[in-house]
Design a protein around this motif. Structure first.
Motif, PDB file in Angstrom:
ATOM      1  N   GLU A  31       8.815  -3.363 -38.694  1.00 43.41           N
ATOM      2  CA  GLU A  31      10.486  -3.479 -38.445  1.00 43.41           C
ATOM      3  C   GLU A  31      11.396  -3.752 -38.217  1.00 43.41           C
ATOM      4  O   GLU A  31      12.615  -2.973 -38.160  1.00 43.41           O
ATOM      5  N   THR A  32      11.404  -5.070 -38.093  1.00 43.01           N
ATOM      6  CA  THR A  32      12.614  -5.750 -38.574  1.00 43.01           C
ATOM      7  C   THR A  32      13.297  -5.727 -39.692  1.00 43.01           C
ATOM      8  O   THR A  32      14.645  -5.311 -39.724  1.00 43.01           O
ATOM      9  N   TYR A  33      12.508  -5.150 -40.664  1.00 37.36           N
ATOM     10  CA  TYR A  33      12.801  -4.528 -41.887  1.00 37.36           C
ATOM     11  C   TYR A  33      14.037  -4.092 -41.862  1.00 37.36           C
ATOM     12  O   TYR A  33      14.245  -3.543 -42.742  1.00 37.36           O
ATOM     13  N   ASP A  35      15.143  -1.706 -39.459  1.00 36.53           N
ATOM     14  CA  ASP A  35      16.055  -2.104 -38.995  1.00 36.53           C
ATOM     15  C   ASP A  35      17.179  -2.463 -39.521  1.00 36.53           C
ATOM     16  O   ASP A  35      18.307  -1.891 -39.788  1.00 36.53           O
TER      17      ASP A  35
END
Length: 148
Positions: A31-33, A35
Motif C-alpha cells: 500500500e505504501t509503494y 500510494d
C-alpha cells in the motif's frame, strides 16, 4: 502431558500471530509503494511513479497470482506506460490484469469492463483497431448487462 499440550498450543498461537503480522506488514508495504506511485503519477513525476509502481508490483506478486492487488499493480504500471506513449509495454500488463480480474470477478463484472476500456484504448493508440473493436463491443455488452 498437559504441559506439553499447553506448550504446543502456545507455539501454534505464536505462529499464527507471526504469520498474520508478517502478512499485514507486506500488505502495508504494498500500500505504501502503491500510494507513493499514485502521488508521483498525479504530480507528473513519472520516473518516481514507475519506481514505486514496480516496487508495489514486486510486493503484490508475493500475495499470489489471483490477488486483486496484483491486478491493481499491473494496471497502475500499464496506465503509467500508456500515459507516456509506451503502448507496447502497457499491453501485456493490461492483459494480465484483465485475466486476474476475469478469474476473480467473472467475465461480466464492471471492473472487467474498466480494464477492457484501458486495453482497447491501448490497442487503438497502437493502430490495432481490429483488436480494439471486439473489446469495445464486449465492454459495451457488459455495461448494458450491468446497468440495464
Amino acid at each position: 502431558m498437559k504441559h506439553g499440550r499447553k506448550c504446543l498450543l502456545l507455539v501454534g498461537v505464536l505462529c499464527l500471530v507471526f504469520v498474520s503480522t508478517h502478512a499485514c506488514t507486506r500488505g502495508a508495504l504494498w500500500e505504501t509503494y502503491n500510494d507513493a506511485g499514485m502521488a508521483a503519477y498525479n504530480e507528473g513525476r513519472y520516473a518516481e511513479a514507475e519506481k514505486q509502481f514496480k516496487a508495489a508490483l514486486q510486493e503484490a506478486e508475493k500475495f499470489g497470482p489471483e490477488d486483486p492487488r496484483l491486478g491493481t499493480s499491473l494496471n497502475n504500471l500499464a496506465e503509467l506506460y500508456r500515459t507516456q506513449g509506451r503502448y507496447t509495454e502497457a499491453e501485456p500488463l493490461y492483459k494480465r490484469s484483465l485475466a486476474i480480474r476475469e478469474k476473480a470477478l467473472g467475465p461480466d463484472h464492471s471492473d472487467v469492463a474498466t480494464i477492457l476500456i484501458f486495453l482497447a484504448v491501448d490497442y487503438r493508440l497502437q493502430g490495432k483497431d481490429a483488436l480494439a473493436e471486439p473489446l469495445f463491443k464486449r465492454l459495451l455488452a457488459i455495461r448494458e448487462k450491468v446497468l440495464g
